[in-house]
Design a protein around this motif. Structure first.
Motif, mmCIF file in Angstrom:
data_model
loop_
_atom_site.group_PDB
_atom_site.id
_atom_site.type_symbol
_atom_site.label_atom_id
_atom_site.label_comp_id
_atom_site.label_asym_id
_atom_site.label_seq_id
_atom_site.Cartn_x
_atom_site.Cartn_y
_atom_site.Cartn_z
ATOM 1 N N ASN A 139 0.835 -1.208 0.000
ATOM 2 C CA ASN A 139 0.000 0.000 0.000
ATOM 3 C C ASN A 139 0.873 1.263 0.000
ATOM 4 O OD1 ASN A 139 -2.145 -1.777 0.210
ATOM 5 N ND2 ASN A 139 -2.407 -1.483 2.412
ATOM 6 N N HIS A 140 1.925 1.240 0.799
ATOM 7 C CA HIS A 140 2.820 2.402 0.920
ATOM 8 C C HIS A 140 3.512 2.692 -0.409
ATOM 9 C CE1 HIS A 140 5.446 5.330 2.642
ATOM 10 N NE2 HIS A 140 6.529 4.568 2.623
ATOM 11 N N ASN A 141 3.988 1.657 -1.074
ATOM 12 C CA ASN A 141 4.629 1.843 -2.376
ATOM 13 C C ASN A 141 3.669 2.474 -3.382
ATOM 14 O OD1 ASN A 141 7.283 0.977 -1.968
ATOM 15 N ND2 ASN A 141 6.751 -1.172 -2.249
ATOM 16 N N ALA A 142 2.401 2.108 -3.300
ATOM 17 C CA ALA A 142 1.408 2.672 -4.220
ATOM 18 C C ALA A 142 1.256 4.176 -4.005
ATOM 19 C CB ALA A 142 0.064 1.969 -4.029
ATOM 20 N N VAL A 143 1.299 4.620 -2.739
ATOM 21 C CA VAL A 143 1.201 6.053 -2.429
ATOM 22 C C VAL A 143 2.416 6.798 -2.975
ATOM 23 C CG1 VAL A 143 1.196 7.746 -0.554
ATOM 24 C CG2 VAL A 143 -0.252 5.710 -0.397
ATOM 25 N N LEU A 144 3.608 6.243 -2.771
ATOM 26 C CA LEU A 144 4.824 6.886 -3.262
ATOM 27 C C LEU A 144 4.835 6.957 -4.790
ATOM 28 C CD1 LEU A 144 7.460 5.339 -0.818
ATOM 29 C CD2 LEU A 144 6.622 7.691 -0.840
ATOM 30 N N LEU A 145 4.311 5.926 -5.428
ATOM 31 C CA LEU A 145 4.242 5.937 -6.890
ATOM 32 C C LEU A 145 3.339 7.061 -7.402
ATOM 33 C CD1 LEU A 145 4.103 2.110 -7.719
ATOM 34 C CD2 LEU A 145 5.932 3.712 -8.331
ATOM 35 N N LYS A 146 2.272 7.364 -6.652
ATOM 36 C CA LYS A 146 1.396 8.477 -7.033
ATOM 37 C C LYS A 146 2.149 9.802 -6.968
ATOM 38 C CE LYS A 146 -3.067 6.439 -5.730
ATOM 39 N NZ LYS A 146 -4.192 6.488 -4.767
ATOM 40 N N HIS A 147 2.939 9.996 -5.888
ATOM 41 C CA HIS A 147 3.755 11.204 -5.771
ATOM 42 C C HIS A 147 4.710 11.314 -6.957
ATOM 43 C CE1 HIS A 147 3.402 11.938 -1.142
ATOM 44 N NE2 HIS A 147 2.441 12.512 -1.825
ATOM 45 N N ASN A 148 5.358 10.205 -7.265
ATOM 46 C CA ASN A 148 6.330 10.199 -8.373
ATOM 47 C C ASN A 148 5.656 10.609 -9.683
ATOM 48 O OD1 ASN A 148 8.106 9.154 -6.483
ATOM 49 N ND2 ASN A 148 7.963 7.054 -7.232
ATOM 50 N N LYS A 149 4.460 10.056 -9.923
ATOM 51 C CA LYS A 149 3.768 10.343 -11.186
ATOM 52 C C LYS A 149 3.406 11.822 -11.303
ATOM 53 C CE LYS A 149 0.031 8.878 -14.229
ATOM 54 N NZ LYS A 149 -0.184 10.248 -14.717
ATOM 55 N N ILE A 150 2.900 12.400 -10.217
ATOM 56 C CA ILE A 150 2.538 13.822 -10.239
ATOM 57 C C ILE A 150 3.755 14.676 -10.589
ATOM 58 C CG2 ILE A 150 1.837 15.775 -8.792
ATOM 59 C CD1 ILE A 150 0.050 13.738 -7.243
ATOM 60 N N LEU A 151 4.873 14.404 -9.926
ATOM 61 C CA LEU A 151 6.088 15.192 -10.168
ATOM 62 C C LEU A 151 6.642 14.946 -11.567
ATOM 63 C CD1 LEU A 151 7.652 14.696 -6.639
ATOM 64 C CD2 LEU A 151 6.971 16.891 -7.623
ATOM 65 N N ASN A 152 6.604 13.704 -12.022
ATOM 66 C CA ASN A 152 7.090 13.406 -13.374
ATOM 67 C C ASN A 152 6.231 14.082 -14.438
ATOM 68 O OD1 ASN A 152 9.418 11.825 -12.894
ATOM 69 N ND2 ASN A 152 8.159 10.043 -12.417
ATOM 70 N N ASP A 153 4.930 14.149 -14.195
ATOM 71 C CA ASP A 153 4.038 14.789 -15.165
ATOM 72 C C ASP A 153 4.313 16.295 -15.278
ATOM 73 O OD1 ASP A 153 2.858 12.387 -15.752
ATOM 74 O OD2 ASP A 153 1.054 12.721 -14.541
ATOM 75 N N TYR A 154 4.692 16.929 -14.176
ATOM 76 C CA TYR A 154 5.016 18.362 -14.223
ATOM 77 C C TYR A 154 6.327 18.614 -14.979
ATOM 78 C CZ TYR A 154 1.394 20.309 -11.188
ATOM 79 O OH TYR A 154 0.198 20.750 -10.678
ATOM 80 N N ASN A 155 7.283 17.660 -14.877
ATOM 81 C CA ASN A 155 8.565 17.781 -15.588
ATOM 82 C C ASN A 155 9.226 19.148 -15.320
ATOM 83 O OD1 ASN A 155 10.699 17.116 -17.317
ATOM 84 N ND2 ASN A 155 9.655 17.960 -19.114
ATOM 85 N N PHE A 156 9.434 19.462 -14.054
ATOM 86 C CA PHE A 156 9.980 20.763 -13.679
ATOM 87 C C PHE A 156 11.390 20.985 -14.231
ATOM 88 C CE2 PHE A 156 7.016 20.141 -9.980
ATOM 89 C CZ PHE A 156 6.173 21.199 -10.301
ATOM 90 N N LYS A 157 11.669 22.241 -14.553
ATOM 91 C CA LYS A 157 13.024 22.626 -14.953
ATOM 92 C C LYS A 157 13.879 22.839 -13.711
ATOM 93 C CE LYS A 157 15.713 25.973 -17.653
ATOM 94 N NZ LYS A 157 16.557 24.893 -18.208
ATOM 95 N N HIS A 158 13.295 23.509 -12.706
ATOM 96 C CA HIS A 158 14.022 23.647 -11.451
ATOM 97 C C HIS A 158 13.058 23.801 -10.285
ATOM 98 C CE1 HIS A 158 13.820 28.142 -12.277
ATOM 99 N NE2 HIS A 158 13.443 28.105 -11.022
ATOM 100 N N LEU A 159 13.585 23.633 -9.071
ATOM 101 C CA LEU A 159 12.835 23.811 -7.837
ATOM 102 C C LEU A 159 13.497 24.915 -7.020
ATOM 103 C CD1 LEU A 159 12.408 20.059 -6.781
ATOM 104 C CD2 LEU A 159 10.692 21.496 -7.890
#
Length: 411
Positions: A190-210
């Motif tokens: 279950n925990h891995n599934a939550v972290l994967l959601k975070h990863n997907k959101i950030l990957n979709d934004y494809n930020f240049k910098h933070l």
């Protein structure tokens, strides 16, 4: 001591979820003599999971300290061929690795930091192929923890030794999502599934910098490498096995562009490095490189990290963790990176992970370096997150997106 049931659950978790031991695979367990009870349980569980053979590589921090104090630098810089061969054979047979950490923070306070540094560099150079093997996910690997009385008393100084060890066991097991009556393997799924959601959101934004800012003085821009990949939780080894490198873990992390970090970062927790506790430190970056720094305690040890090699003054990882998270909410300072890094946003001086850029694990390091991958013999995580951390992400087309507000994810 906690119940044998909980310790056995942690051992099973390390084998089945951490390393995900495959049938007929060789398993190498690495740990100190302080953690022998847990290592015995892990050995048994590894065989029950189908391991062909389990080998334990023991170490002892007090023995290591004696070597650093009394052996000459010339002798410490000699790396025996049998030591190199041992690592090469582990690679050749396709072994997986389980490390059990049980540190003694501050043990080496009176050891010459230059001797420790030179000995460490010699070992890193001799088995650099092994570091590349693991950091490139060519094999499954995981780290779990077990307490010892000295470490426990430092974490819980007001308790007597027995109660401190009990309290640290409880903190380790809770952070690892192991309770008396739960199924930790299901919890981790279950925990891995939550972290994967975070990863997907950030990957979709494809930020240049933070852009990171807080009231302690952090004002830092971290540019991300092109085609970066946010990861966290479970990962796939090149043999296809899905494994969890760190138990516990709360982070989602990616690869900075080597020359794209600028500004100041202020650490919010001590860093335990080679038995020395570096505390009250800050770093200033220009064009990716640390150009100024200071520390209230153990500045020499911080200097040794930064002076390891060309890449040790640049960062190889940036990780995001909400302040309102399980380990952070315990308000326990573990004095151990495995736990403390999962209570706070952090970054790592030194080597990057190839998996944090598209097709990175299949690309030679020399090619990755051309796109901004940082190569180094060190990978030293330190914590800089806080309850008032603000993070703004800037997309490739210049749009600003608030990522963190008051220390927590808001996307």
């Amino acid at each position: 001591m906690p119940s044998n049931k909980r310790i056995n659950k942690l051992a099973k978790l390390a084998v089945q979820v951490g390393a995900n031991v495959q049938k007929d695979q060789v398993v190498i367990i690495r740990g100190t003599t302080e953690s022998k009870e847990l290592i015995r349980e892990i050995t048994e569980e590894a065989y029950l999971a189908g391991a062909k053979r389990v080998f334990v590589q023991w170490s002892d921090d007090f023995v290591s300290k004696s070597s650093l104090k009394h052996a000459s630098v010339e002798e410490l810089e000699k790396v025996s061929q049998w030591f190199i061969d041992q690592h090469q054979e582990a690679v050749d047979v396709g072994a997986c690795f389980i490390s059990v950490t049980s540190p003694i923070p501050g043990l080496n306070e009176d050891v010459d930091p230059n001797k420790a540094q030179k000995a460490g560099i010699a070992v890193q150079k001799a088995v650099s192929f092994f570091r590349e093997h693991l950091m490139g996910n060519k094999a499954q690997w995981t780290i779990v923890a077990a307490p010892n009385p000295i470490w426990a008393k430092q974490v819980f100084p007001k308790l007597n030794e027995e109660d401190a060890v009990e309290a640290l066991w409880d903190a380790i097991l809770n952070a690892s999502r192991v309770t008396e009556d739960n199924d930790p393997i299901q919890e981790w799924e279950n925990h891995n599934a939550v972290l994967l959601k975070h990863n997907k959101i950030l990957n979709d934004y494809n930020f240049k910098h933070l852009h990171f800012k807080n009231s302690l003085g952090t004002d830092l821009i971290v540019e991300l490498v092109e085609n970066h990949v946010w990861a966290g939780g479970g990962e796939h080894a090149t043999n296809g096995a899905y494994f969890n490198p760190n138990i516990p873990t709360e982070e989602t992390f990616t690869m900075p562009y080597k020359w794209g970090t600028r500004g100041k970062v202020v650490a919010t927790k001590p860093l335990n490095y080679q038995g020395k506790l570096i505390d009250g430190f800050w770093l200033e970056f220009k064009d990716g490189q640390v150009v100024d720094y200071d520390a209230k305690k153990e500045k020499d040890a911080l200097t040794n990290i930064l002076d390891t090699d060309e890449g040790s003054r640049y960062i190889g990882e940036i990780a995001l963790i909400s302040h309102d998270s399980p380990i952070s909410n315990t308000n326990i300072l573990f004095l151990n990176t495995l736990f403390d890094e999962n209570a706070s946003c952090h970054m790592a001086l030194g080597r990057a992970y190839p998996m944090n850029v598209k097709n990175g694990v299949n690309t030679p390091i020399s090619e990755l370096e051309k796109i901004g991958y940082n190569n180094s013999m060190v990978h030293s995580d330190f914590m800089f997150g806080s309850e008032d951390m603000e993070i703004v992400g800037v997309t490739q087309d210049g749009k600003e997106v608030k990522v963190f507000e008051k220390g927590n994810f808001v996307i």
